[in-house]
Design an enzyme around this catalytic site. Sequence first.
Site, PDB file in Angstrom:
ATOM      1  N   ASP A 226     -72.499  -3.297   3.511  1.00  0.00           N
ATOM      2  CA  ASP A 226     -72.915  -2.549   2.830  1.00  0.00           C
ATOM      3  C   ASP A 226     -73.756  -1.453   3.301  1.00  0.00           C
ATOM      4  OD1 ASP A 226     -73.626  -1.665   0.308  1.00  0.00           O
ATOM      5  OD2 ASP A 226     -74.065  -2.552  -1.079  1.00  0.00           O
TER       6      ASP A 226
ATOM      7  N   GLY B 282     -61.409   3.130   4.846  1.00  0.00           N
ATOM      8  CA  GLY B 282     -61.574   3.312   3.954  1.00  0.00           C
ATOM      9  C   GLY B 282     -59.809   4.504   4.598  1.00  0.00           C
TER      10      GLY B 282
ATOM     11  N   TRP C 291     -60.067  17.798   0.683  1.00  0.00           N
ATOM     12  CA  TRP C 291     -58.800  17.166   0.343  1.00  0.00           C
ATOM     13  C   TRP C 291     -58.384  16.314   1.416  1.00  0.00           C
ATOM     14  CZ3 TRP C 291     -55.733  21.130  -3.299  1.00  0.00           C
ATOM     15  CH2 TRP C 291     -56.457  22.642  -3.895  1.00  0.00           C
TER      16      TRP C 291
ATOM     17  N   THR D 222     -67.099   7.801  -2.935  1.00  0.00           N
ATOM     18  CA  THR D 222     -65.807   8.791  -2.907  1.00  0.00           C
ATOM     19  C   THR D 222     -65.335   9.387  -4.308  1.00  0.00           C
ATOM     20  OG1 THR D 222     -63.950   7.625  -2.211  1.00  0.00           O
ATOM     21  CG2 THR D 222     -65.274   8.308  -0.906  1.00  0.00           C
TER      22      THR D 222
ATOM     23  N   TYR E 243     -70.926  13.897  -7.062  1.00  0.00           N
ATOM     24  CA  TYR E 243     -70.400  14.068  -6.077  1.00  0.00           C
ATOM     25  C   TYR E 243     -71.321  15.280  -4.877  1.00  0.00           C
ATOM     26  CZ  TYR E 243     -67.712  12.758  -2.091  1.00  0.00           C
ATOM     27  OH  TYR E 243     -66.443  13.429  -1.209  1.00  0.00           O
TER      28      TYR E 243
HETATM   29  N1  LIG Z   1     -61.443  11.938   0.151  1.00  0.00           N
HETATM   30  C1  LIG Z   1     -61.263  13.043  -0.038  1.00  0.00           C
HETATM   31  O1  LIG Z   1     -60.279  14.181  -0.263  1.00  0.00           O
HETATM   32  C2  LIG Z   1     -62.784  13.895   1.409  1.00  0.00           C
HETATM   33  C3  LIG Z   1     -62.880  15.353   1.031  1.00  0.00           C
HETATM   34  C4  LIG Z   1     -63.714  15.826   1.585  1.00  0.00           C
HETATM   35  C5  LIG Z   1     -64.718  15.066   2.691  1.00  0.00           C
HETATM   36  N2  LIG Z   1     -64.455  13.458   2.516  1.00  0.00           N
HETATM   37  C6  LIG Z   1     -65.664  12.339   3.015  1.00  0.00           C
HETATM   38  O2  LIG Z   1     -64.887  12.041   3.884  1.00  0.00           O
HETATM   39  C7  LIG Z   1     -65.791  10.635   4.313  1.00  0.00           C
HETATM   40  C8  LIG Z   1     -64.172   9.650   4.099  1.00  0.00           C
HETATM   41  O3  LIG Z   1     -63.327   9.204   2.645  1.00  0.00           O
HETATM   42  P1  LIG Z   1     -62.271   8.755   1.957  1.00  0.00           P
HETATM   43  O4  LIG Z   1     -60.994   9.630   2.098  1.00  0.00           O
HETATM   44  O5  LIG Z   1     -62.132   7.795   3.716  1.00  0.00           O
HETATM   45  O6  LIG Z   1     -63.081   7.563   1.181  1.00  0.00           O
HETATM   46  P2  LIG Z   1     -62.349   6.282   0.875  1.00  0.00           P
HETATM   47  O7  LIG Z   1     -60.873   6.436   0.900  1.00  0.00           O
HETATM   48  O8  LIG Z   1     -62.582   5.933  -0.087  1.00  0.00           O
HETATM   49  O9  LIG Z   1     -63.027   5.486   2.009  1.00  0.00           O
HETATM   50  C9  LIG Z   1     -64.351   5.344   1.409  1.00  0.00           C
HETATM   51  C10 LIG Z   1     -64.724   4.098   2.750  1.00  0.00           C
HETATM   52  O10 LIG Z   1     -66.093   3.814   1.896  1.00  0.00           O
HETATM   53  C11 LIG Z   1     -66.596   2.146   1.572  1.00  0.00           C
HETATM   54  N3  LIG Z   1     -67.665   2.204   1.082  1.00  0.00           N
HETATM   55  C12 LIG Z   1     -68.159   2.671   0.153  1.00  0.00           C
HETATM   56  N4  LIG Z   1     -69.178   1.857  -0.680  1.00  0.00           N
HETATM   57  C13 LIG Z   1     -69.437   1.596   0.320  1.00  0.00           C
HETATM   58  C14 LIG Z   1     -70.823   1.073   0.757  1.00  0.00           C
HETATM   59  N5  LIG Z   1     -71.718   1.256  -0.043  1.00  0.00           N
HETATM   60  N6  LIG Z   1     -71.350   0.363   2.599  1.00  0.00           N
HETATM   61  C15 LIG Z   1     -70.371   0.777   3.268  1.00  0.00           C
HETATM   62  N7  LIG Z   1     -68.867   0.682   2.613  1.00  0.00           N
HETATM   63  C16 LIG Z   1     -68.340   1.805   1.423  1.00  0.00           C
HETATM   64  C17 LIG Z   1     -64.821   1.802   0.397  1.00  0.00           C
HETATM   65  O11 LIG Z   1     -65.622   0.583   0.784  1.00  0.00           O
HETATM   66  P3  LIG Z   1     -64.851  -0.282  -0.757  1.00  0.00           P
HETATM   67  O12 LIG Z   1     -63.057   0.708  -1.407  1.00  0.00           O
HETATM   68  O13 LIG Z   1     -64.120  -1.535  -0.295  1.00  0.00           O
HETATM   69  O14 LIG Z   1     -65.678   0.290  -1.838  1.00  0.00           O
HETATM   70  C18 LIG Z   1     -64.312   2.655   1.660  1.00  0.00           C
HETATM   71  O15 LIG Z   1     -63.199   1.162   2.807  1.00  0.00           O
HETATM   72  C19 LIG Z   1     -65.993  10.359   2.740  1.00  0.00           C
HETATM   73  O16 LIG Z   1     -67.455  10.434   3.351  1.00  0.00           O
HETATM   74  C20 LIG Z   1     -66.515  11.268   2.530  1.00  0.00           C
HETATM   75  O17 LIG Z   1     -67.450  11.817   1.274  1.00  0.00           O
HETATM   76  C21 LIG Z   1     -63.156  13.056   1.664  1.00  0.00           C
END
Ligand SMILES: NC(=O)c1ccc[n+]([C@@H]2O[C@H](COP(=O)([O-])OP(=O)(O)OC[C@H]3O[C@@H](n4cnc5c(N)ncnc54)[C@H](OP(=O)(O)O)[C@@H]3O)[C@@H](O)[C@H]2O)c1
Length: 260
Positions: free
Chosen positions: A32, A8, A134, A54, A113
């Site tokens: 997973d 991610g 964000w 996400t 979410y």
């Molecule tokens: N994005 C935002 O704006 C934001 C804001 C605040 C907090 N956060 C938090 O920050 C963290 C990282 O977010 P990010 O932005 O890096 O999101 P991301 O790019 O969507 O990365 C999430 C990763 O988790 C993987 N994943 C999904 N389901 C899974 C499972 N069942 N088992 C193992 N891996 C799994 C995804 O793989 P696939 O793509 O292959 O499914 C992806 O590689 C998360 O906890 C998110 O809630 C994000």
Amino acid sequence: MLLTGAGGQLGRALAEEFAADDVVALTHGDWDVTMPPPPDLAPPDLVLHAAAWTDVDGAEKREALAAAVNVRGTRNVVELGAPVVYYSTDYVFDGSKREPYVESDEPNPLSAYGRTKLGGEREVREGWIVRSSWLFGATGKNFLRTMLALGREREEVSVVDDQLGSPTYVAHLAAATRELLELPQGIWHVAAEGECTWFEFAAAIFEEAGLDCRVVPITSAELARPAPRPAYSVLRSEHQGAPVLPHWREGLRACLERLI
Ligand SMILES: NC(=O)c1ccc[n+]([C@@H]2O[C@H](COP(=O)([O-])OP(=O)(O)OC[C@H]3O[C@@H](n4cnc5c(N)ncnc54)[C@H](OP(=O)(O)O)[C@@H]3O)[C@@H](O)[C@H]2O)c1
């Protein structure tokens, strides 16, 4: 150290930040997290848990699937027995405040979410709950990359101007994670300095990237996304010695330097 969600956008930034450390970086394909851990996984001393569901809008209709990843998946990670850095979100708040949310503010998520991410927080027994907002980076699906693609194709984009937050560069959050490991366990708000609306962020992206694309402000009601978002979700820490991140515009410039 174990890193989940290593593919991610935050996972990749963490893998880079901790590259010199002894890190086992597992992507979704490697583990997973809704399933038991791989049998050959050595017990870690610490887990950076960046794997999550996400898809904010997708979670509205598939909350059970989102919960399987964000709540049960986190439980599986916690059961490894090591302290966990759990990444959480500004979307645990309802956005009714007009000044920054601090750690002692009561969460009240508006979306599925947000509910599942709060559920995940409640699974953590030992470690750091890091709420950020964000996120954007040079890889993966995020607002910055979407805007760059649209800005190259179109003369005009419409962007919501009634949600206020702090766009945070994943590399800055990854660096702050290292600082947090020296600080007491608990909930920490870690987001970029400054605040803006998505409209203002889009305008800044085009300005910094030198793209000639007009930004038209619209309301969240006009955009009509399935998941409600907080109108205001700026995060700040009330804890002494909390990591202070660079301003979001600095994060934007640093990210663009990598991209362009
Ligand atoms: N994005 C935002 O704006 C934001 C804001 C605040 C907090 N956060 C938090 O920050 C963290 C990282 O977010 P990010 O932005 O890096 O999101 P991301 O790019 O969507 O990365 C999430 C990763 O988790 C993987 N994943 C999904 N389901 C899974 C499972 N069942 N088992 C193992 N891996 C799994 C995804 O793989 P696939 O793509 O292959 O499914 C992806 O590689 C998360 O906890 C998110 O809630 C994000």
